[in-house]
Motif scaffolding. Structure first.
Motif, PDB file in Angstrom:
ATOM      1  N   GLY A 193      33.820  25.974  37.600  1.00  0.00           N
ATOM      2  CA  GLY A 193      34.950  26.791  38.048  1.00  0.00           C
ATOM      3  C   GLY A 193      36.278  26.062  37.971  1.00  0.00           C
ATOM      4  N   THR A 198      39.804  24.984  37.542  1.00  0.00           N
ATOM      5  CA  THR A 198      40.904  25.960  37.547  1.00  0.00           C
ATOM      6  C   THR A 198      42.235  25.302  37.235  1.00  0.00           C
ATOM      7  N   ARG A 232      37.504  33.435  49.874  1.00  0.00           N
ATOM      8  CA  ARG A 232      37.722  34.369  48.752  1.00  0.00           C
ATOM      9  C   ARG A 232      37.294  33.700  47.456  1.00  0.00           C
ATOM     10  N   VAL A 233      36.486  34.394  46.682  1.00  0.00           N
ATOM     11  CA  VAL A 233      36.043  33.881  45.378  1.00  0.00           C
ATOM     12  C   VAL A 233      36.919  34.522  44.306  1.00  0.00           C
ATOM     13  N   ARG A 238      35.148  31.370  40.937  1.00  0.00           N
ATOM     14  CA  ARG A 238      33.703  31.563  40.777  1.00  0.00           C
ATOM     15  C   ARG A 238      33.144  30.451  39.882  1.00  0.00           C
ATOM     16  N   ASP A 278      32.697  27.359  41.095  1.00  0.00           N
ATOM     17  CA  ASP A 278      32.869  26.233  42.015  1.00  0.00           C
ATOM     18  C   ASP A 278      32.614  26.666  43.460  1.00  0.00           C
ATOM     19  N   ASP A 279      32.541  27.959  43.706  1.00  0.00           N
ATOM     20  CA  ASP A 279      32.480  28.459  45.087  1.00  0.00           C
ATOM     21  C   ASP A 279      31.229  27.990  45.830  1.00  0.00           C
ATOM     22  N   LYS A 280      30.084  28.084  45.180  1.00  0.00           N
ATOM     23  CA  LYS A 280      28.836  27.699  45.870  1.00  0.00           C
ATOM     24  C   LYS A 280      28.759  26.180  46.050  1.00  0.00           C
ATOM     25  N   PHE A 330      40.340  29.524  49.031  1.00  0.00           N
ATOM     26  CA  PHE A 330      40.091  30.360  47.859  1.00  0.00           C
ATOM     27  C   PHE A 330      39.545  29.463  46.738  1.00  0.00           C
ATOM     28  N   VAL A 331      38.468  29.910  46.080  1.00  0.00           N
ATOM     29  CA  VAL A 331      37.811  29.077  45.061  1.00  0.00           C
ATOM     30  C   VAL A 331      37.387  29.947  43.872  1.00  0.00           C
ATOM     31  N   LYS A 378      38.400  35.115  40.266  1.00  0.00           N
ATOM     32  CA  LYS A 378      37.966  35.184  38.872  1.00  0.00           C
ATOM     33  C   LYS A 378      39.151  34.828  37.975  1.00  0.00           C
ATOM     34  N   VAL A 399      33.953  29.420  52.153  1.00  0.00           N
ATOM     35  CA  VAL A 399      34.882  29.936  51.136  1.00  0.00           C
ATOM     36  C   VAL A 399      35.253  31.368  51.530  1.00  0.00           C
TER      37      VAL A 399
END
Ligand SMILES: [Zn+2]
Length: 208
Positions: free
Chosen positions: A166, A168, A140-141, A112, A114-116, A109-110, A143, A138
């Protein structure tokens, strides 16, 4: 000037595991269901639940065997890790994600932003633009303020961008005996330096 140039050189180098000469650090319980399973240089946390475990960060690929040894030394099984999270998408915290996912079968899980970067193995960063690592799917993205729930523990993903898009900060609560503790894992307090800051002489406006 020389010290500023040296500082700029060090900071702008791509992150590399060989620079850290990372070493094992004794795994231990911190509080409640929170355990330290990181190395000497890189913090990695395990959150234990009755339905499996969560890991925050993976370090470099070379850190993953250290994580495995730490997890198993605490009596946990790698296959019981169900979710892998990150503090931010730099190689010293996520380059081990792909290997860790392969070893555990966990979902990644990352946040949004940082996901890409994680999915592409480092493409699209603005701090270490040439740094690359194994791509990782990834699952699950997330928020800002989205909840990650597992086995009665609820982590809140708080978007604290800057160091990465992103970045967190994670918060949750845990019980230890008859006391309840609020837990925070900070994404990163680091402020990214601008190369201009290091390569130009200070002026009245920059030193005021
Ligand atoms: Zn970083």
């Amino acid at each position: 000037m020389i010290s500023r140039l040296l500082k700029a050189f060090v900071i702008l180098l791509p992150l590399n595991s060989s620079l850290f000469a990372d070493e094992a650090f004794p795994a231990h319980r911190i509080v409640g269901n929170v355990y330290y399973v990181g190395s000497k240089a890189l913090a990695i946390y395990l959150i234990e639940t009755p339905e499996g475990h969560i890991l925050i960060n993976s370090g470099f690929e070379e850190t993953v065997p250290l994580i495995r040894a730490s997890v198993e030394s605490l009596g946990f099984k790698m296959r019981d890790v169900k979710i892998i999270l990150e503090s931010h998408a730099h190689s010293d915290h996520v380059a081990g994600h792909a290997l860790l996912k392969e070893l555990t079968g966990a979902k990644v899980f990352v946040m949004r932003g940082d996901d890409k970067v994680i999915a592409s193995g480092g493409v699209g960063q603005y701090f270490y633009p040439n740094d690359r690592w194994p791509v990782c799917e990834v699952d699950r993205v997330l928020k800002d303020r989205e909840e990650v729930k597992l086995g009665g523990t609820t982590l809140v993903a708080r978007l604290t961008p800057g160091h990465t898009r992103g970045c967190t900060t994670w918060t949750w609560s845990t019980a230890d005996g008859d006391k309840k503790y609020n837990v925070v894992v900070i994404g990163s307090p680091n402020v990214n330096p601008s190369p201009a800051t290091f390569f130009s002489e200070p002026t009245a406006s920059t030193t005021a």
